[in-house]
Design a protein around this motif. Structure first.
Motif, short mmCIF file in Angstrom:
data_model
loop_
_atom_site.label_atom_id
_atom_site.label_comp_id
_atom_site.label_asym_id
_atom_site.label_seq_id
_atom_site.Cartn_x
_atom_site.Cartn_y
_atom_site.Cartn_z
N GLY A 49 8.49 -1.06 16.37
CA GLY A 49 9.26 -2.15 16.97
C GLY A 49 8.97 -3.54 16.48
N ARG A 50 7.91 -3.71 15.67
CA ARG A 50 7.54 -5.06 15.24
C ARG A 50 7.91 -5.34 13.78
NH1 ARG A 50 7.11 -9.14 15.87
NH2 ARG A 50 5.03 -9.83 15.25
N PHE A 51 8.59 -4.38 13.14
CA PHE A 51 8.82 -4.52 11.71
C PHE A 51 10.28 -4.26 11.34
CE2 PHE A 51 4.47 -3.00 12.31
CZ PHE A 51 3.73 -3.93 11.59
N GLY A 52 10.75 -5.06 10.40
CA GLY A 52 11.92 -4.67 9.64
C GLY A 52 11.41 -3.91 8.43
N VAL A 53 11.92 -2.72 8.19
CA VAL A 53 11.30 -1.80 7.23
C VAL A 53 12.21 -1.56 6.04
CG1 VAL A 53 10.27 0.48 6.92
CG2 VAL A 53 10.11 -0.67 9.14
N GLU A 54 11.63 -1.65 4.85
CA GLU A 54 12.35 -1.32 3.62
C GLU A 54 11.47 -0.43 2.76
OE1 GLU A 54 15.01 -3.44 0.13
OE2 GLU A 54 13.72 -4.67 1.42
N VAL A 55 12.03 0.66 2.28
CA VAL A 55 11.31 1.57 1.40
C VAL A 55 11.67 1.24 -0.04
CG1 VAL A 55 10.94 3.98 0.73
CG2 VAL A 55 11.25 3.39 3.14
N VAL A 56 10.66 1.04 -0.88
CA VAL A 56 10.85 0.73 -2.30
C VAL A 56 10.25 1.87 -3.11
CG1 VAL A 56 10.21 -0.82 -4.17
CG2 VAL A 56 10.86 -1.76 -1.94
N ASP A 57 11.07 2.49 -3.93
CA ASP A 57 10.64 3.62 -4.75
C ASP A 57 10.42 3.13 -6.18
OD1 ASP A 57 10.25 6.01 -6.07
OD2 ASP A 57 11.90 7.05 -5.08
N LEU A 58 9.20 3.21 -6.67
CA LEU A 58 8.92 2.73 -8.02
C LEU A 58 9.65 3.54 -9.09
CD1 LEU A 58 5.11 1.84 -7.95
CD2 LEU A 58 7.10 0.39 -7.51
N ALA A 59 10.12 4.72 -8.74
CA ALA A 59 10.91 5.50 -9.69
C ALA A 59 12.24 4.82 -10.00
CB ALA A 59 11.15 6.90 -9.14
N ASP A 60 12.66 3.89 -9.17
CA ASP A 60 13.92 3.17 -9.37
C ASP A 60 13.75 1.91 -10.21
OD1 ASP A 60 15.15 5.08 -7.78
OD2 ASP A 60 14.92 3.91 -5.96
N THR A 61 12.52 1.58 -10.60
CA THR A 61 12.23 0.34 -11.31
C THR A 61 11.53 0.61 -12.63
OG1 THR A 61 11.98 -0.86 -9.22
CG2 THR A 61 11.06 -1.89 -11.17
N PRO A 62 12.06 0.15 -13.76
CA PRO A 62 11.32 0.25 -15.03
C PRO A 62 10.03 -0.55 -14.94
CG PRO A 62 13.63 -0.31 -15.42
CD PRO A 62 13.39 -0.47 -13.94
N LEU A 63 8.92 0.05 -15.32
CA LEU A 63 7.61 -0.60 -15.23
C LEU A 63 6.91 -0.50 -16.58
CD1 LEU A 63 6.60 0.87 -11.77
CD2 LEU A 63 7.08 -1.55 -12.24
N PRO A 64 7.23 -1.38 -17.50
CA PRO A 64 6.61 -1.32 -18.82
C PRO A 64 5.10 -1.48 -18.74
CG PRO A 64 8.48 -2.84 -18.79
CD PRO A 64 8.19 -2.48 -17.38
N LEU A 65 4.40 -0.74 -19.58
CA LEU A 65 2.95 -0.86 -19.63
C LEU A 65 2.50 -1.96 -20.58
CD1 LEU A 65 1.89 2.91 -19.65
CD2 LEU A 65 2.12 1.36 -17.70
#
Length: 208
Positions: A44-60
Motif C-alpha cells: 500500500g505504500r508503493f507505486g510499483v514498476e517491474v523493469v526487466d533487463l532482458a528488454d534493455t541492451p546493456l553493452p559491456l
C-alpha cells in the motif's frame, strides 16, 4: 483507524522499481519478480514498476569516462527508459539468482552504466537459486551498492530450491514465510525511502 494510520495512508506513495537481474533464456526471475511486485502493491505504500533487463541492451564496452565523473554521459538510446526509471525511483529491489557464486553480468552492466541514479536510495534484494537462495549474489551486491552511496536494507527475501517452492502457476505452495519476509523488507524500504526522498529533496546528495 488511528491518526497515524490516516496520515500514513494519505501520504504520497513511493516509487518502487523491481529489477529482474537475469537475462538467461528460460530464467525463473520474472516469476519471482511478479510475486514480489504483487506483495509490494498489497503493502500500500508503493507505486510499483517491474523493469526487466532482458528488454534493455546493456553493452559491456563502457565509455572512457565513468558515470561517477560524467553523470550525464551519453548512453545508448535504447537504455533511456531504464535510466529514467532508475532516476525516478525512491526505492529499488533487485531480483537475482546466483551465477557461479556471484550475480549476473547483465546486472553488473546495468549498475556500471549508472551512478547518480543509485545514490542515497534504499536497495532491497530478492534472491533465488539452488542451495543458497541467492545469498551469495546478494552479499556481493551489498558491497557494490555501498560503493555507489546506496543504502541496502538489512532484511531480504530468499528462495532456496525455488523450483520446489512455486507451483506451476507461479504461486507459492507455502506463502506464509516469504510473505512475512517481504512485508519486513517493504517496511524497511518504506522507512528509508521516505527519509531519503525528503533528504534528496531538501539537500542534493553531495552538496556542501
Amino acid at each position: 483507524m488511528s491518526e497515524n494510520n490516516v496520515e500514513k495512508n494519505s501520504a504520497k506513495k513511493l516509487e518502487l522499481v523491481v529489477v529482474i537481474g537475469s537475462v538467461r533464456q528460460g530464467r525463473f526471475g520474472p516469476v519471482v519478480a511478479e510475486w514480489f511486485a504483487e506483495q509490494a502493491r498489497q503493502h500500500g505504500r508503493f507505486g510499483v514498476e517491474v523493469v526487466d533487463l532482458a528488454d534493455t541492451p546493456l553493452p559491456l564496452d563502457l565509455p572512457p569516462l565513468p558515470p561517477a565523473l560524467q553523470p550525464d554521459m551519453e548512453r545508448p538510446a535504447d537504455m533511456a527508459p531504464l535510466t529514467r526509471r532508475l532516476a525516478a525511483a525512491d526505492a529499488i529491489v533487485v531480483v537475482t539468482p546466483d551465477y557461479n557464486r556471484s550475480f549476473p553480468a547483465s546486472l553488473k552492466a546495468a549498475i556500471d552504466w549508472h551512478y547518480t541514479e543509485w545514490q542515497a536510495k534504499p536497495i532491497g534484494f530478492v534472491g533465488y537459486s539452488g542451495g543458497s537462495g541467492g545469498l551469495l549474489a546478494i552479499e556481493q551486491l551489498r558491497q557494490v551498492f555501498g560503493e555507489l552511496h546506496a543504502h541496502t536494507v538489512r532484511d531480504m527475501v530468499s528462495f532456496p530450491r525455488y523450483y520446489e517452492l512455486f507451483a506451476p502457476d507461479g504461486t507459492l505452495i507455502d506463502p506464509d514465510g516469504p510473505t512475512a519476509a517481504a512485508k519486513t523488507m517493504l517496511d524497511q524500504l518504506d522507512w528509508w525511502g521516505s527519509v531519503l526522498h525528503d533528504a534528496r529533496r531538501d539537500r542534493p546528495f553531495g552538496a556542501a
